[in-house]
Each structure stands twice: as structure tokens, then as C-alpha cells.
Design a protein around this motif. Structure first.
Motif, mmCIF file in Angstrom:
data_model
loop_
_atom_site.group_PDB
_atom_site.id
_atom_site.type_symbol
_atom_site.label_atom_id
_atom_site.label_comp_id
_atom_site.label_asym_id
_atom_site.label_seq_id
_atom_site.Cartn_x
_atom_site.Cartn_y
_atom_site.Cartn_z
ATOM 1 N N ILE A 116 0.155 3.723 -6.687
ATOM 2 C CA ILE A 116 1.244 4.183 -5.825
ATOM 3 C C ILE A 116 2.547 3.569 -6.321
ATOM 4 C CG2 ILE A 116 -0.263 4.416 -3.799
ATOM 5 C CD1 ILE A 116 0.889 1.732 -2.792
ATOM 6 N N ARG A 117 3.665 4.035 -5.772
ATOM 7 C CA ARG A 117 4.945 3.395 -6.080
ATOM 8 C C ARG A 117 5.038 2.067 -5.332
ATOM 9 N NH1 ARG A 117 5.896 8.771 -5.640
ATOM 10 N NH2 ARG A 117 6.238 8.602 -3.391
ATOM 11 N N LYS A 118 5.681 1.107 -5.956
ATOM 12 C CA LYS A 118 5.822 -0.223 -5.363
ATOM 13 C C LYS A 118 6.495 -0.143 -3.990
ATOM 14 C CE LYS A 118 5.528 -4.779 -6.040
ATOM 15 N NZ LYS A 118 4.271 -5.492 -6.334
ATOM 16 N N GLU A 119 7.430 0.769 -3.836
ATOM 17 C CA GLU A 119 8.168 0.892 -2.575
ATOM 18 C C GLU A 119 7.280 1.362 -1.423
ATOM 19 O OE1 GLU A 119 10.385 5.132 -2.826
ATOM 20 O OE2 GLU A 119 10.630 3.852 -4.591
ATOM 21 N N ASP A 120 6.123 1.941 -1.759
ATOM 22 C CA ASP A 120 5.203 2.430 -0.724
ATOM 23 C C ASP A 120 4.082 1.434 -0.411
ATOM 24 O OD1 ASP A 120 6.551 4.833 -0.373
ATOM 25 O OD2 ASP A 120 5.461 5.801 -2.008
ATOM 26 N N GLU A 121 4.160 0.253 -1.003
ATOM 27 C CA GLU A 121 3.136 -0.761 -0.765
ATOM 28 C C GLU A 121 3.121 -1.135 0.716
ATOM 29 O OE1 GLU A 121 1.505 -4.712 -3.107
ATOM 30 O OE2 GLU A 121 3.654 -4.283 -3.122
ATOM 31 N N GLY A 122 1.946 -1.160 1.309
ATOM 32 C CA GLY A 122 1.807 -1.451 2.730
ATOM 33 C C GLY A 122 1.851 -0.213 3.601
ATOM 34 N N LYS A 123 2.371 0.873 3.053
ATOM 35 C CA LYS A 123 2.457 2.124 3.809
ATOM 36 C C LYS A 123 1.266 3.035 3.505
ATOM 37 C CE LYS A 123 5.779 5.002 2.703
ATOM 38 N NZ LYS A 123 7.133 5.616 2.606
#
Length: 256
Positions: A116-123
Motif C-alpha cells: 500500500i502507499r505509506k500515507e494509507d498505513e493504518g487505514k
């Protein structure tokens, strides 16, 4: 000694030389797959597999030649006929035991993870395949992944299947998909080469994971091959104990 052969005629000539010289060299064969096995800018074979074998065989005093062949069927014919001595990095399959000797020690564990993209980590999360329904999923045709993934993907509102796996990281970074399954070692290496390592990450739960081995060919005519298998296992175990193997993994950006 390490050589690369692109022309099959030259490859056959090299194999004949290796077979018929008095001090015969081990013939090591593999299919190109960076960072495990690949040709560098000088057309010489490099990679994690070759570094592992080089370390062990130099210690044991065995000379060798490396041949990279971009054809799985051709490589299979060679191991069945005994036209090689060592086959680089294959997983266990019962039908292969007739032709190949599996050492006790595996030198690498290969996993497939969702990237996934790093910005979507946790989502974005993955506990079961139904978790992916609300995301734009990428996949590559011809990849086995798991039967469960392909079955679940039939119910995904958005899944984009393309023929070329090497395009998936670009599609992820460019936000054309949100999540894509990739072979983890190769994907991390490619991300480093592309300079996008800081922009991606992967979900910790793998789709699948299995050990891979450097295999010894039963039909090989190399002297005392069974003794070499035993010595190989001993040296590979030492590499694990003294962190030599771990250092080689770091060299190629393997995940912990």
C-alpha cells in the motif's frame, strides 16, 4: 568464477568445457529474478543467491560457473538430464524430489504481501480477503497468489488485472490502485531501485510464505555430490549463526 551466458549456443559450449575439463567446475543454473539472480551492467551474474553460494563454495574449495537462463521449461529439462549440478532457489514440491536433492537448510523464506502507499498505513488492513472489498485492488494475470484471493476477488467492486507485474508499483504510487499483492523481496528491491521506498509499505500479514532452497541435481556427474550437500548445509548453518546470511539480506534490502 562467475560467467553469464545470453546466447544459448555459447551456453552449451561453456557447459561442455565445464564437463570435460579435468578439474570440472560446478555448473550452477538459475532463472533471472532480481535481486536473487540478475546480470549487472557488465553482463555478469550477481545477486543474493550467488553471494550465498560464492561464500560457501569458496570456503569448501569448489570452483563453479553460473548460467542464467530465462526459460523455466529449459531449466527443467536441464535438471532432469543432469546438465547442471546446482539449481538456484526453488520451493519444495513432491514431484521434484525424483530429480533434485533438497538440503536441510533453506537460505531464504519468500513471502507475498499486500503493498500500500505509506500515507494509507493504518487505514488499510488485511485480516481476511473480505477486508479488501472497499479498496481498489491491483493484481497480475498469471500469478498464483492463493486460490482464496482469486475466489474472493470475484466479489470486489474494483479490481484491475494487468498482464505485467512490473507495472504494479507505479500504479500504486500514481494512485490508480490502493493495494496490490507482490512478492515482498523483489518489490522492496525494485522500490529501492526506483527511489520510492519511502512512499510504500506492506501489510504484515502475508498472503503466503514458504522456504526456498538451492537444490542439488540427482543426475549430476559431479564427484561426491552427496558429500557436498552435507558440507553445504553445515556452512549455511554457520552463516545463519554468525549473521553472515543476515548481512547479505541487508545488502539486498530484504525485509526483516
Amino acid at each position: 568464477m562467475q560467467l553469464s551466458i545470453k546466447n544459448f549456443v555459447l551456453m552449451l559450449a561453456l557447459l561442455q568445457i565445464a564437463f570435460f575439463t579435468q578439474a570440472r567446475k560446478l555448473i550452477i543454473v538459475g532463472i533471472p529474478a532480481p535481486p536473487m539472480r540478475y546480470l549487472d551492467t557488465n553482463k555478469q551474474p550477481k545477486g543474493f543467491d550467488i553471494d550465498v553460494l560464492d561464500h560457501i563454495l569458496n570456503k569448501l574449495g569448489h570452483k563453479y560457473v553460473v548460467v542464467l537462463i530465462d526459460s523455466s521449461p529449459r531449466v527443467e529439462i536441464m535438471w532432469k538430464k543432469g546438465d547442471m549440478d546446482i539449481l538456484m532457489t526453488y520451493s519444495y514440491k513432491k514431484e521434484r524430489v525424483k530429480y533434485l536433492i533438497y538440503p536441510k537448510e533453506s537460505h531464504v523464506t519468500v513471502a507475498w504481501n499486500f503493498f500500500i502507499r505509506k500515507e494509507d498505513e493504518g487505514k488499510i488492513r488485511f485480516e481476511n480477503y473480505s477486508d479488501l472489498k472497499k479498496w481498489r485492488v491491483g493484481a497480475s494475470s498469471g500469478k498464483s497468489y492463493t486460490k482464496e484471493f482469486w475466489e474472493a476477488s470475484k466479489s470486489y467492486p474494483f479490481i484491475q488485472i494487468i498482464p505485467r507485474d512490473n507495472l504494479q508499483l507505479n500504479k500504486l504510487i500514481n494512485k490508480r490502485v490502493d493495494i496490490v499483492p507482490l512478492e515482498t523481496i523483489s518489490a522492496l528491491y525494485k522500490a529501492h531501485q526506483k527511489g520510492i521506498s519511502e512512499k510504500i509499505t506492506y501489510l504484515k500479514k502475508p498472503l503466503k510464505i514458504k522456504p526456498y532452497y538451492n537444490l542439488f541435481v540427482k543426475a549430476s556427474t559431479y564427484p561426491s555430490l552427496n558429500k557436498l550437500v552435507k558440507k553445504y548445509d553445515e556452512e549455511l548453518f554457520k552463516m545463519k549463526q554468525d549473521n553472515t546470511l543476515k548481512k547479505l539480506k541487508h545488502k539486498y534490502y530484504f525485509a526483516e
